[in-house]
Design a protein around this motif. Structure first.
Motif, PDB file in Angstrom:
ATOM      1  N   ILE A   1       0.865  -1.188   0.000  1.00 52.23           N
ATOM      2  CA  ILE A   1       0.000   0.000   0.000  1.00 52.23           C
ATOM      3  C   ILE A   1       0.898   1.234   0.000  1.00 52.23           C
ATOM      4  CG2 ILE A   1      -1.728   1.317   1.287  1.00 52.23           C
ATOM      5  CD1 ILE A   1      -2.438  -1.399   2.683  1.00 52.23           C
ATOM      6  N   VAL A   2       0.664   2.145  -0.950  1.00 47.78           N
ATOM      7  CA  VAL A   2       1.392   3.401  -0.955  1.00 47.78           C
ATOM      8  C   VAL A   2       0.732   4.326   0.062  1.00 47.78           C
ATOM      9  CG1 VAL A   2       2.122   5.389  -2.315  1.00 47.78           C
ATOM     10  CG2 VAL A   2       1.891   3.147  -3.413  1.00 47.78           C
ATOM     11  N   PRO A   3       1.453   4.711   1.108  1.00 48.51           N
ATOM     12  CA  PRO A   3       0.816   5.558   2.127  1.00 48.51           C
ATOM     13  C   PRO A   3       0.785   7.028   1.718  1.00 48.51           C
ATOM     14  CG  PRO A   3       3.043   4.951   2.818  1.00 48.51           C
ATOM     15  CD  PRO A   3       2.830   4.328   1.462  1.00 48.51           C
ATOM     16  N   ALA A   4      -0.209   7.747   2.189  1.00 47.00           N
ATOM     17  CA  ALA A   4      -0.228   9.196   2.015  1.00 47.00           C
ATOM     18  C   ALA A   4       1.010   9.779   2.684  1.00 47.00           C
ATOM     19  CB  ALA A   4      -1.490   9.779   2.643  1.00 47.00           C
ATOM     20  N   PRO A   5       1.569  10.851   2.103  1.00 46.62           N
ATOM     21  CA  PRO A   5       2.747  11.469   2.727  1.00 46.62           C
ATOM     22  C   PRO A   5       2.501  11.818   4.197  1.00 46.62           C
ATOM     23  CG  PRO A   5       2.402  12.389   0.545  1.00 46.62           C
ATOM     24  CD  PRO A   5       1.227  11.491   0.818  1.00 46.62           C
ATOM     25  N   GLU A   6       1.294  12.243   4.510  1.00 48.39           N
ATOM     26  CA  GLU A   6       0.976  12.544   5.909  1.00 48.39           C
ATOM     27  C   GLU A   6       1.153  11.299   6.769  1.00 48.39           C
ATOM     28  OE1 GLU A   6      -0.881  13.247   3.305  1.00 48.39           O
ATOM     29  OE2 GLU A   6      -1.337  15.389   3.323  1.00 48.39           O
ATOM     30  N   SER A   7       0.608  10.178   6.276  1.00 46.90           N
ATOM     31  CA  SER A   7       0.644   8.940   7.053  1.00 46.90           C
ATOM     32  C   SER A   7       2.059   8.414   7.266  1.00 46.90           C
ATOM     33  CB  SER A   7      -0.178   7.849   6.351  1.00 46.90           C
ATOM     34  OG  SER A   7      -1.431   8.326   5.949  1.00 46.90           O
ATOM     35  N   THR A   8       2.982   8.780   6.374  1.00 53.05           N
ATOM     36  CA  THR A   8       4.342   8.270   6.544  1.00 53.05           C
ATOM     37  C   THR A   8       4.959   8.759   7.857  1.00 53.05           C
ATOM     38  OG1 THR A   8       5.380  10.111   5.332  1.00 53.05           O
ATOM     39  CG2 THR A   8       4.770   8.151   4.057  1.00 53.05           C
ATOM     40  N   HIS A   9       4.446   9.844   8.402  1.00 54.50           N
ATOM     41  CA  HIS A   9       4.955  10.300   9.697  1.00 54.50           C
ATOM     42  C   HIS A   9       4.642   9.269  10.782  1.00 54.50           C
ATOM     43  CE1 HIS A   9       4.998  13.934   7.284  1.00 54.50           C
ATOM     44  NE2 HIS A   9       5.827  14.464   8.155  1.00 54.50           N
ATOM     45  N   ALA A  10       3.452   8.709  10.715  1.00 48.88           N
ATOM     46  CA  ALA A  10       3.090   7.672  11.691  1.00 48.88           C
ATOM     47  C   ALA A  10       3.919   6.413  11.459  1.00 48.88           C
ATOM     48  CB  ALA A  10       1.598   7.353  11.582  1.00 48.88           C
ATOM     49  N   ILE A  11       4.134   6.083  10.174  1.00 47.49           N
ATOM     50  CA  ILE A  11       4.932   4.891   9.870  1.00 47.49           C
ATOM     51  C   ILE A  11       6.349   5.067  10.396  1.00 47.49           C
ATOM     52  CG2 ILE A  11       5.834   3.423   8.035  1.00 47.49           C
ATOM     53  CD1 ILE A  11       3.433   4.272   6.321  1.00 47.49           C
ATOM     54  N   ARG A  12       6.928   6.252  10.144  1.00 42.56           N
ATOM     55  CA  ARG A  12       8.300   6.511  10.605  1.00 42.56           C
ATOM     56  C   ARG A  12       8.387   6.342  12.129  1.00 42.56           C
ATOM     57  NH1 ARG A  12      13.098   6.197   8.553  1.00 42.56           N
ATOM     58  NH2 ARG A  12      13.455   5.016  10.444  1.00 42.56           N
ATOM     59  N   ALA A  13       7.448   6.931  12.831  1.00 37.59           N
ATOM     60  CA  ALA A  13       7.476   6.841  14.296  1.00 37.59           C
ATOM     61  C   ALA A  13       7.311   5.388  14.741  1.00 37.59           C
ATOM     62  CB  ALA A  13       6.383   7.721  14.896  1.00 37.59           C
ATOM     63  N   ALA A  14       6.442   4.643  14.045  1.00 35.85           N
ATOM     64  CA  ALA A  14       6.232   3.229  14.396  1.00 35.85           C
ATOM     65  C   ALA A  14       7.493   2.418  14.109  1.00 35.85           C
ATOM     66  CB  ALA A  14       5.036   2.665  13.619  1.00 35.85           C
ATOM     67  N   VAL A  15       8.118   2.695  12.964  1.00 33.41           N
ATOM     68  CA  VAL A  15       9.353   1.987  12.605  1.00 33.41           C
ATOM     69  C   VAL A  15      10.437   2.292  13.649  1.00 33.41           C
ATOM     70  CG1 VAL A  15      11.263   1.975  10.930  1.00 33.41           C
ATOM     71  CG2 VAL A  15       8.891   1.753  10.127  1.00 33.41           C
ATOM     72  N   ASP A  16      10.547   3.544  14.035  1.00 34.38           N
ATOM     73  CA  ASP A  16      11.548   3.908  15.048  1.00 34.38           C
ATOM     74  C   ASP A  16      11.302   3.145  16.352  1.00 34.38           C
ATOM     75  OD1 ASP A  16      12.810   5.612  13.306  1.00 34.38           O
ATOM     76  OD2 ASP A  16      11.905   7.455  14.102  1.00 34.38           O
ATOM     77  N   GLU A  17      10.051   3.033  16.735  1.00 36.06           N
ATOM     78  CA  GLU A  17       9.731   2.293  17.971  1.00 36.06           C
ATOM     79  C   GLU A  17      10.027   0.803  17.804  1.00 36.06           C
ATOM     80  OE1 GLU A  17       9.004   3.349  20.931  1.00 36.06           O
ATOM     81  OE2 GLU A  17       8.912   5.477  20.389  1.00 36.06           O
ATOM     82  N   ALA A  18       9.770   0.283  16.623  1.00 37.01           N
ATOM     83  CA  ALA A  18      10.043  -1.142  16.372  1.00 37.01           C
ATOM     84  C   ALA A  18      11.537  -1.420  16.397  1.00 37.01           C
ATOM     85  CB  ALA A  18       9.440  -1.566  15.033  1.00 37.01           C
ATOM     86  N   LEU A  19      12.323  -0.475  15.875  1.00 38.48           N
ATOM     87  CA  LEU A  19      13.779  -0.648  15.890  1.00 38.48           C
ATOM     88  C   LEU A  19      14.313  -0.523  17.318  1.00 38.48           C
ATOM     89  CD1 LEU A  19      14.742   1.335  12.650  1.00 38.48           C
ATOM     90  CD2 LEU A  19      14.650  -1.151  12.969  1.00 38.48           C
ATOM     91  N   ARG A  20      13.696   0.354  18.091  1.00 41.20           N
ATOM     92  CA  ARG A  20      14.083   0.487  19.496  1.00 41.20           C
ATOM     93  C   ARG A  20      13.783  -0.830  20.239  1.00 41.20           C
ATOM     94  NH1 ARG A  20      11.715   5.559  20.828  1.00 41.20           N
ATOM     95  NH2 ARG A  20      13.429   6.291  19.511  1.00 41.20           N
TER      96      ARG A  20
END
Lengths: 455, 455
Positions: free
Chosen positions: B378-397
């Motif tokens: 799924i291609v996310p809306a540019p706005e939604s990528t902010h949530a993805i980035r934060a989620a990815v950062d938490e997953a990497l943590r």
């Protein structure tokens, strides 16, 4: 609250694909272009993993869907079946209109239903990359996504006019990490031959296919994939119709008419074949309608004959409705429906009178597409507007006749990447289809005359 | 088969919207710009139907969703909750990542959740048209669709830079029959004033809001609609989080972290507030994270103060995190997150320490968006990528710390209309955010100093 959506749970994803060939008396064998004799299993193994060859040649009614494929399907399947209440109201029709919506999945069309199993089987057969041709771009996107899922490379030859007119499909492939080449290209002999003859050639699906095949023949690491037409591709798509039958039952209803757009034929097969199977085995009667573009009317104007599926004559010959492998349709927008011939199983079903076909003009289809957008909120793919148009026509007929009918159409994908075509339609500058009679003539003359072939 | 999708049936659409104001000790009243006194009910009735005024001022915990609205919701709700197994694998994280996907509905974002009730209440209040401003275009599309459903006209002022950069959103509005005007325009006094000062002004959400408000004040047939920020809009969006709670339970899991992107705040409120409500009433602990763009960081760099929501100072003053109503963010792509202030309810929740905020850079967000596309299709809306980035950062943590955590993020919409921005990102030409310190300064200086206001 009135129910308008009939969802299934992921555990209700079908466990098998349905093979229409099991229910037909006659399935013509494909012929080798070299010998004129039926293609052998070994011939097919040159470009297809064994598991897919088995499916292609099988007369068994069902193929088990591998667990890993079902797991990927579960990301978006079962897809919704929705009653188009707002559309019904706008048409003031007594008909009940339902649509099966395949645009919710990855890449926004029905294509991943077959892209994922093809990636799966090619990966197991040791291929490290997937190669494909694409018209509108939907198969190209789907293969790019499937390759990405399985950690494989992807290379796509895209019909040049679509490559230029549809930058978004190209971008989407690039998003998935695939390489996308406009066809005809200088990368292959087939491409160069076409460009020598006409440097401005807009491209066609069959030239792109020739190019993809040449690359696959030259380097066995590439697995060549098929977006439509072949028996196994039609089988993979039957998850659509199998789900729809359960969903219609859950709606407490059953279609009198099932309609889908017809290009290569696999979307149509996917929705319609399971309903046909049910009918052939004592289930309810149902009219099946193939909605094809007037610009590329293989079912309504083609001949049933053995023909190649590509321009260069690299493919085997299949017996199907064909406009001739040298037929080039006018460059209208509905790129996914620009095939000169159609799936042999679909062709046979039409030949046997089990399915009807209508040819529809592009502007009429877009008109229905805009109405659908304004009522149901989903922008349909230009290809899908053919099914909507045919469904709307049937709903209006029901109104004229004052009868209630249940109509199910396949919404094969969304048109979010095709808004520029809608802009042209709304601005009055979208070309309508008109076939150059010379193109038809050239096409007809290119249909091979085979001694002894049962055409 | 491992379950990765947790669907609900349409009958499980929530029956009420949740009002966060019921669970906060203090909700600052909006102030009239004319008097500096709290806005009265009568003031609000000038631009809002009575039912929405009631919701806006209410401290009741729940508002009943009208049957007709639930019926329209049923076209696409409940939306899916999906476990991002492929993304988890790509990150090699022990975290379990889920997303609530709002892009399956009409117009491809969460916005119709509030557009439809706003159309419903305005229609009942006798309005014949809906008027709105839009940044990225998602609110404009949603209002255009909702107007079309209720047989109303629609007029949208779209931030000029988005109008130019995002022709597809504009086309989508036209598909629904709406008129779409780039802002600043010469149609209103507010627009002309800005153009006099700077003919090349790229537009901003607050200028577009001034224009829309002036048209609504001038002609009472127009109902002015709000895409975000207001209490009632946040309430309408809570169908997202209410569904997600049931879906997480059905997954046999519960989030440790809930993250959503923050612009005006209603998407974030919609997902997070129901989880916060549960926590405040003895439910499981959960970290709530607002993911905002570094280019427009109201929560992380704004002051809490009374401020206008538009440039011209036509709106009431609300107490919220603000960068100042004269702050103009750099023209980055994530247009939906370009508001200088945020929903007062979100602001208050952050102020009380009930929610965290992070500011993320555009390229980092697009990087996460491309990874998500390649894994989940799924291609996310540019706005939604902010949530993805934060989620990815938490997953990497979680991976670094060697702990399992359950992360739920809101995928507020698809990015099918935003592929050109991804093309720029992949081509290395997408601008990253950098705020002009002068813009910050201008913004800060524009925050009104109010005698006696509890800022």
């Amino acid at each position: 609250m009135e129910a308008v959506r009939f969802d299934l749970s992921p555990s209700e994803i079908p466990e098998t694909w349905y093979n229409m060939a099991a229910d037909l008396d006659y399935v013509a064998p494909a012929l080798s272009p070299a010998t004129g004799e039926p293609v052998t299993r070994d011939d097919m193994l040159r470009t297809m993993p064994e598991a897919l060859v088995d499916q292609e040649l099988s007369r068994e009614p069902e193929f088990e869907i591998p667990g890993e494929v079902r797991q990927f399907y579960a990301q978006w399947r079962p897809t919704p079946l929705i009653r188009a209440r707002n559309l019904e109201k706008a048409l003031d029709t007594p008909a009940r209109i339902y649509f099966k919506y395949e645009g919710v999945g990855p890449t926004g069309s029905f294509k991943p239903n077959s892209a994922i199993p093809q990636a799966y089987y090619n990966k197991r057969a040791g291929k490290s990359g997937l190669i494909a041709e694409t018209g509108a771009g939907q198969w190209g996107s789907a293969i790019s996504f499937a390759a990405s899922l399985f950690g494989m490379a992807a290379k796509v030859f895209m019909v040049r006019v679509s490559f230029q007119q549809k930058p978004h499909h190209r971008s989407l492939m690039q998003m998935f990490g695939a390489s996308c080449t406009p066809s005809p290209s200088t990368e292959t002999e087939a491409g160069r031959a076409v460009l020598d003859e006409n440097p401005d050639f807009p491209g066609s699906l069959s030239v792109a296919k020739s190019e993809a095949l040449q690359v696959a023949f030259a380097d066995p690491r590439w697995g060549y994939t098929r977006g439509s037409a072949l028996n196994h591709v039609c089988a993979h798509q039957t998850v659509i119709g199998q789900e729809a039958i359960v969903q219609m039952e859950r709606a407490g209803d059953y279609p009198d008419i099932v309609v889908a757009c017809a290009g290569g034929g696999s979307n149509l097969a996917g929705l319609a074949f399971p309903f046909l199977r049910a009918r052939l085995h004592g289930g309810p009667d149902v009219r099946l309608i193939a909605a094809e573009p007037a610009a590329c009317p293989s079912l309504t104007q083609g001949r049933i004959a053995y023909d190649y599926s590509d321009t260069a004559g690299l493919t085997s010959l299949t017996r199907t409705h064909t406009l001739g492998h040298r037929f080039v349709p006018p460059p209208v927008h509905a790129g996914g429906l620009r095939a000169h011939n159609i799936a042999p199983l679909v062709s046979r079903v039409v030949e046997e009178g089990l399915m009807e076909a209508v040819a529809l003009r592009q502007r009429d289809c877009f008109e229905a597409g805009v109405l659908f957008t304004r009522t149901e909120g989903i922008v349909p793919a230009p290809e899908s507007t053919h099914a909507i148009r045919a469904a709307v026509d049937e709903a209006l007929r029901a109104r004229e006749e004052g009868v209630t009918r249940t109509i199910l159409f396949g919404l094969s994908g969304h048109g979010n990447f095709d808004l520029s075509a809608y802009e042209r339609y709304l601005g009055g500058t979208l070309a309508d289809d008109s076939i150059d009679p010379q193109a038809l003539e050239i096409g007809r003359n290119s249909i091979p005359v085979l001694a002894g072939a049962a055409s």
